[in-house]
Design a protein around this motif. Structure first.
Motif, PDB file in Angstrom:
ATOM      1  N   MET A   1       0.785  -1.132  -0.058  1.00 49.57           N
ATOM      2  CA  MET A   1       0.145   0.212   0.101  1.00 49.57           C
ATOM      3  C   MET A   1       0.587   1.420  -0.158  1.00 49.57           C
ATOM      4  N   GLN A   2       0.373   2.151  -0.440  1.00 49.81           N
ATOM      5  CA  GLN A   2       0.864   3.628  -0.647  1.00 49.81           C
ATOM      6  C   GLN A   2       0.423   5.087  -0.243  1.00 49.81           C
ATOM      7  N   ILE A   3       1.247   5.529   0.512  1.00 44.69           N
ATOM      8  CA  ILE A   3       0.939   7.290   1.358  1.00 44.69           C
ATOM      9  C   ILE A   3      -0.088   7.735  -0.354  1.00 44.69           C
ATOM     10  N   ASP A   4      -0.520   8.647  -0.752  1.00 41.44           N
ATOM     11  CA  ASP A   4      -0.950   9.029  -2.153  1.00 41.44           C
ATOM     12  C   ASP A   4       0.359  10.697  -1.165  1.00 41.44           C
ATOM     13  N   ALA A   5       0.240  11.621  -1.873  1.00 45.28           N
ATOM     14  CA  ALA A   5       0.749  12.996  -2.387  1.00 45.28           C
ATOM     15  C   ALA A   5      -0.592  13.427  -1.282  1.00 45.28           C
ATOM     16  N   TYR A   6      -2.076  13.259  -0.796  1.00 47.23           N
ATOM     17  CA  TYR A   6      -2.540  14.009  -0.627  1.00 47.23           C
ATOM     18  C   TYR A   6      -3.249  13.416   0.867  1.00 47.23           C
TER      19      TYR A   6
ATOM     20  N   TYR B   1      -5.103   7.354 -13.791  1.00 41.59           N
ATOM     21  CA  TYR B   1      -5.919   8.421 -13.413  1.00 41.59           C
ATOM     22  C   TYR B   1      -6.229   8.978 -15.131  1.00 41.59           C
ATOM     23  N   ALA B   2      -7.165   9.788 -14.674  1.00 43.36           N
ATOM     24  CA  ALA B   2      -8.557  10.074 -15.738  1.00 43.36           C
ATOM     25  C   ALA B   2      -9.299  10.823 -15.220  1.00 43.36           C
ATOM     26  N   ASP B   3      -9.504  11.195 -16.306  1.00 49.06           N
ATOM     27  CA  ASP B   3     -11.001  12.548 -15.244  1.00 49.06           C
ATOM     28  C   ASP B   3     -12.273  11.372 -16.130  1.00 49.06           C
ATOM     29  N   ARG B   4     -12.971  10.943 -14.764  1.00 48.87           N
ATOM     30  CA  ARG B   4     -13.717  10.207 -14.437  1.00 48.87           C
ATOM     31  C   ARG B   4     -15.927  11.660 -14.450  1.00 48.87           C
ATOM     32  N   GLY B   5     -15.751  10.980 -15.314  1.00 52.79           N
ATOM     33  CA  GLY B   5     -17.556  11.264 -15.163  1.00 52.79           C
ATOM     34  C   GLY B   5     -18.825  10.992 -14.173  1.00 52.79           C
ATOM     35  N   PHE B   6     -18.551  12.017 -13.245  1.00 53.38           N
ATOM     36  CA  PHE B   6     -19.239  11.731 -12.232  1.00 53.38           C
ATOM     37  C   PHE B   6     -18.431  11.242 -11.030  1.00 53.38           C
ATOM     38  N   SER B   7     -17.006  11.564 -11.748  1.00 53.74           N
ATOM     39  CA  SER B   7     -16.836  10.860 -10.080  1.00 53.74           C
ATOM     40  C   SER B   7     -16.066  12.099  -8.952  1.00 53.74           C
ATOM     41  N   GLY B   8     -16.531  12.054  -7.983  1.00 50.59           N
ATOM     42  CA  GLY B   8     -15.623  13.575  -7.709  1.00 50.59           C
ATOM     43  C   GLY B   8     -14.203  13.478  -6.910  1.00 50.59           C
ATOM     44  N   ASN B   9     -13.447  14.760  -6.783  1.00 54.25           N
ATOM     45  CA  ASN B   9     -12.297  15.102  -7.236  1.00 54.25           C
ATOM     46  C   ASN B   9     -11.984  15.728  -5.932  1.00 54.25           C
ATOM     47  N   PRO B  10     -11.353  15.485  -4.512  1.00 58.99           N
ATOM     48  CA  PRO B  10     -10.883  16.381  -3.190  1.00 58.99           C
ATOM     49  C   PRO B  10     -10.651  17.396  -3.733  1.00 58.99           C
ATOM     50  N   GLN B  11     -10.806  18.146  -2.748  1.00 56.60           N
ATOM     51  CA  GLN B  11     -10.324  19.411  -2.845  1.00 56.60           C
ATOM     52  C   GLN B  11      -8.904  19.501  -3.078  1.00 56.60           C
ATOM     53  N   ASP B  12      -7.969  18.697  -2.225  1.00 54.81           N
ATOM     54  CA  ASP B  12      -7.040  19.007  -2.307  1.00 54.81           C
ATOM     55  C   ASP B  12      -6.088  18.362  -3.623  1.00 54.81           C
ATOM     56  N   ALA B  13      -7.019  18.409  -4.616  1.00 59.01           N
ATOM     57  CA  ALA B  13      -6.449  17.855  -5.726  1.00 59.01           C
ATOM     58  C   ALA B  13      -6.581  19.183  -6.859  1.00 59.01           C
TER      59      ALA B  13
ATOM     60  N   THR C   1      -8.506  13.953 -13.016  1.00 61.48           N
ATOM     61  CA  THR C   1      -8.084  12.767 -13.308  1.00 61.48           C
ATOM     62  C   THR C   1      -8.073  11.804 -11.641  1.00 61.48           C
ATOM     63  N   TYR C   2      -8.000  13.110 -10.510  1.00 54.75           N
ATOM     64  CA  TYR C   2      -7.676  11.731  -9.302  1.00 54.75           C
ATOM     65  C   TYR C   2      -9.220  12.227  -8.541  1.00 54.75           C
ATOM     66  N   SER C   3      -9.178  10.830  -8.755  1.00 57.97           N
ATOM     67  CA  SER C   3     -10.759  10.466  -7.492  1.00 57.97           C
ATOM     68  C   SER C   3     -10.585   9.304  -7.160  1.00 57.97           C
ATOM     69  N   LEU C   4     -11.066   9.387  -5.810  1.00 59.69           N
ATOM     70  CA  LEU C   4     -11.170   8.096  -5.049  1.00 59.69           C
ATOM     71  C   LEU C   4     -12.005   7.142  -5.597  1.00 59.69           C
TER      72      LEU C   4
ATOM     73  N   LEU D   1     -17.746  10.191   2.200  1.00 58.76           N
ATOM     74  CA  LEU D   1     -17.230  11.760   3.174  1.00 58.76           C
ATOM     75  C   LEU D   1     -15.845  12.134   1.335  1.00 58.76           C
ATOM     76  N   THR D   2     -15.140  10.975   0.730  1.00 56.50           N
ATOM     77  CA  THR D   2     -14.284  11.134  -0.089  1.00 56.50           C
ATOM     78  C   THR D   2     -14.547  11.558  -1.212  1.00 56.50           C
ATOM     79  N   GLY D   3     -15.839  11.317  -2.112  1.00 57.01           N
ATOM     80  CA  GLY D   3     -15.985  10.959  -3.393  1.00 57.01           C
ATOM     81  C   GLY D   3     -15.818   9.083  -3.886  1.00 57.01           C
ATOM     82  N   ASP D   4     -15.534   8.426  -2.487  1.00 60.90           N
ATOM     83  CA  ASP D   4     -15.541   6.996  -3.283  1.00 60.90           C
ATOM     84  C   ASP D   4     -17.619   7.028  -3.586  1.00 60.90           C
TER      85      ASP D   4
END
Length: 727
Positions: free
Chosen positions: A23-28, A50-62, A67-70, A81-84
């Motif tokens: 597992m990995q701790i990512d930039a956020y 990573y890709a721009d996925r329609g209707f997949s939310g992006n955290p403010q940190d990004a 292209t970043y969505s949990l 509460l994280t967009g997943d």
């Protein structure tokens, strides 16, 4: 040993002998799952896309990075509460009424040995056998803290997972979902293997293709249940017993559970397991913590057989405890099918005399020895010996039986109460029932509220007063109904009752085994209604099923073998026609089936012929000859009794020098074709001698072609073949 932190890549890598988990701790600060499978080295973050996925939310940190969505990234401990939008493992109601949390990485700790869980069963290990990884997570807004716990046992290819949730807020929060383990797979075509059933026909194997949507099993009954077992396998499409990659999860808990496999819109698959969320709403005040029960994970790239052996070894060696952990159990005869409720002390003594004559080690006095208990409508809760019925004290009866050279065991059902009992008349509020409503009854009994310490204490004292009356070496711990209502007179919130009930039960069991360390306890819940890794921490064997029919047991024990060791399987020879099915099978066939377990008898020897008594004597000698191999050897499934004409299984020593092959013919037809049984676990290039016939076979032929089964006339023939390597 097995846990490595790569500071540059910010990865945690957990190695066992044959597998790697990363597992990995990512930039956020999110904890992403990278890999679980065959052992490998290196950093696997190249697998993330990573890709721009329609209707997949992006955290403010990004920021503006769409292209970043949990919702599309693999995670270790996904929360709402994280967009997943997939199923979370943790959900809660915050003090302000908002739902969910946003957990970010805070730090880690690696230490030798295996973590333990306060008040809950868990795999244990010595410092040199295991390592623990603790990852600290926090919600920056609410201050909620979560400790993710990983235990690595390299020898068994096992990783355990649990978590602690800690409320640091001033106000109360409520947990509404709490699961221990989650694995996200980025791609792949899978089948989910689960084990369904009912009372007297538990753990039937079911293999279901994983399609888009969710596959969910679980129990709402307050126990792990007859209906679904809390053990599940995710297997690649082509996985067989001997080849392919598969992943297992086993819940170390005996109450309600939920296991899920979900394939999402991007073809990713999530497998998760933990507490049943229905009727669960657990309050946590400031400073309080909640411990999520443990899940045992294992992965095999060599098929289902290796996965099962991983779980079997881990449970037998590092979950079961006490004197009988790996010791051959006494051969016992239970009074139930011989006497039911109708007996006297002399009847039990005569049963012991007959047991001695047959070579049986122990007699067990089943239901009916206490209070006013002459049927199943009264007396539960009054754990006082009925000396009038026994025609004397229990201590005297035990002493007389011991003087014969026979051990003594006793049946209890400590969690239950009848309305027709002194305990209920004195403390009706101790039963789980909803005020103002007529209670739902099962077997005409109610559950005692084990979420209340004073109830546990009172029943514990009663039970100890009985156990102190003589040399009682075995207890059958029964539990014969489900929890229909969920209500405690003293609970702050009713959503906490089922979990607190289990804590009360585990506390009771821990106190019993601490006070009586040489006592062998066999768990039971109408047979296999609470057959789970949690109970095996306290009771190293569990009555596999109330169904003792040999043919049905072939299938029940087949399903059980996928997740549990043979040493945990309570299995007995019973009378025919069988009391559950009416089927007739030979004493030999019944014996072969019962030897795939702890072995014993459920019958009345007084009704047997001299020939049957002679056969039982020989059967017991035979069992004891092979008992160490059966209980502690490697277990191999040689057929699928749900799909084939035969049920076949094998016990092999770890060095491959001896094997015991067992076969039951499940079908008979005119002009029958020959069934060949292929053996496993032999030493290549060696030869093996059949102990009965003296024939010598080459190992490769036994494993590639097999042994032909005789073409005999008659139903349900059984064969047992013992082979030793020729030195």
């Amino acid at each position: 040993m097995g846990i490595i932190y790569n500071e540059k890549a910010r990865t945690f890598t957990l190695h066992t002998h044959n597998t790697t988990y990363q597992m990995q701790i990512d930039a956020y600060g999110f904890l992403l799952h990278l890999y679980y499978g065959r052992k490998t080295d290196g950093v696997m973050d190249y697998l993330l896309t990573y890709a721009d996925r329609g209707f997949s939310g992006n955290p403010q940190d990004a920021g503006n990075d769409r292209t970043y969505s949990l919702d599309a990234l693999p995670q270790e401990f996904p929360c709402r509460l994280t967009g997943d939008f997939r199923s979370p493992v943790l959900d809660l109601v915050n003090a302000d009424g908002s739902l969910g949390c946003d957990l970010r990485y805070q730090g880690y700790e690696i230490c030798d040995g295996k973590y333990n869980l306060k008040g809950l069963p868990a795999v244990y290990a010595a410092e040199e056998e295991a390592q623990t990884l603790i990852i600290y997570m926090k919600d920056q807004v609410t201050g909620l803290q979560v400790e993710l716990l990983y235990g690595v046992l390299p020898e068994y290819d096992v990783i355990t997972r649990s978590a602690k949730v800690i409320n640091t807020e001033e106000d109360k929060i409520r947990l509404t979902k709490a699961q221990a383990a989650c694995i996200d797979f980025l791609h792949g075509e899978f089948d989910v293997i689960s084990f369904y059933g009912r009372h007297a026909m538990e753990r039937n194997m079911q293999r279901t293709p994983v399609g888009h949507g969710a596959f969910v099993i679980g129990s709402r009954r307050g126990t792990s249940s007859h209906q679904y077992n809390p053990m599940m396998i995710l297997a690649e499409k082509e996985t067989t017993e001997d080849a392919g990659t598969c992943y297992g999860m086993s819940f170390v808990y005996s109450g309600g559970f939920k296991a899920e496999v979900e394939k999402d819109q991007f073809g990713q698959t999530r497998m998760q397991m933990g507490l049943q969320e229905e009727q669960f709403s657990y309050p946590l005040k400031k400073g309080e913590e909640f411990v999520i029960p443990e899940v045992i994970l294992t992965c095999s790239s060599q098929g289902l057989e290796k996965l099962s052996q991983n779980l079997q070894r881990c449970i037998r060696k590092n979950l079961c405890r006490g004197k009988y952990k790996e010791k051959v159990r006494p051969v016992l005869i239970n009074s139930w099918e011989a006497c039911y409720f109708d007996f006297t002390g002399e009847d039990i003594y005569h049963l012991a005399e007959q047991a001695k004559d047959l070579g049986i080690d122990m007699v067990v006095l089943d239901d009916g020895w206490f209070g006013s208990r002459n049927d199943d409508n009264s007396g539960l809760g009054d754990w006082k010996v009925n000396e009038e019925k026994l025609q004397g004290s229990l201590g005297d009866l035990i002493s007389r039986i011991n003087a014969l050279g026979v051990k003594f065991g006793l049946w209890f059902e400590p969690e239950m109460v009848n309305e027709d009992s002194d305990l209920y008349r004195e403390h009706p509020d101790w039963a789980i029932q909803i005020p103002g409503r007529k209670p739902v009854k099962g077997r005409n009994q109610l559950l005692l509220d084990f979420s209340r310490k004073e109830v546990v204490d009172a029943v514990y004292e009663q039970m100890c007063q009985v156990l102190d009356q003589g040399n009682i070496e075995y207890v059958k711990w029964d539990m014969n109904r489900s929890m229909a209502e969920v209500y405690s007179m003293t609970a702050e919130e009713q959503g906490s009752v089922q979990y607190d009930y289990m804590l009360g039960l585990y506390d009771f069991l821990e106190r019993i085994i601490s006070r009586y360390p040489d006592l062998l306890i066999e768990g039971c819940s109408g047979g296999g209604g609470r057959f789970d890794a949690g109970m095996l921490y306290y009771t190293p064997q569990i009555w596999c099923s109330d169904n003792t029919d040999a043919v049905d047991r072939v299938r029940i024990q087949y399903g059980t073998s996928f997740g549990y060791p043979v040493s945990a399987v309570g299995s007995h020879v019973s009378a025919v026609p069988n009391h559950q099915t009416g089927r007739k099978t030979s004493l030999h066939t019944r014996g072969v089936c019962a030897m795939a377990g702890t072995f014993g008898y459920e019958l009345d020897p007084a009704k047997m012929t001299d020939e049957e008594r002679r056969e039982i004597r020989e059967q017991i000698v035979e069992y004891k000859k092979y008992a160490q191999l059966v209980q502690n050897g490697l277990y191999y499934r040689l057929s699928n009794p749900f799909a084939e004409e035969i049920g076949a299984w094998e016990f092999a020593s770890e060095d491959g020098k001896e094997v015991l092959v067992n076969v039951v013919m499940l079908e008979i037809h005119g002009n029958m074709t020959v069934n060949y049984v292929k053996l496993k676990g032999l030493c290549a290039g060696q030869f093996y001698k059949d102990s009965r016939t003296g024939k010598i076979y080459p190992a490769e032929a036994l494993m590639e072609v097999g042994i032909p089964m005789p073409l005999e006339f008659g139903e349900y023939k059984a064969y047992q073949i013992y082979l030793e390597m020729v030195e």
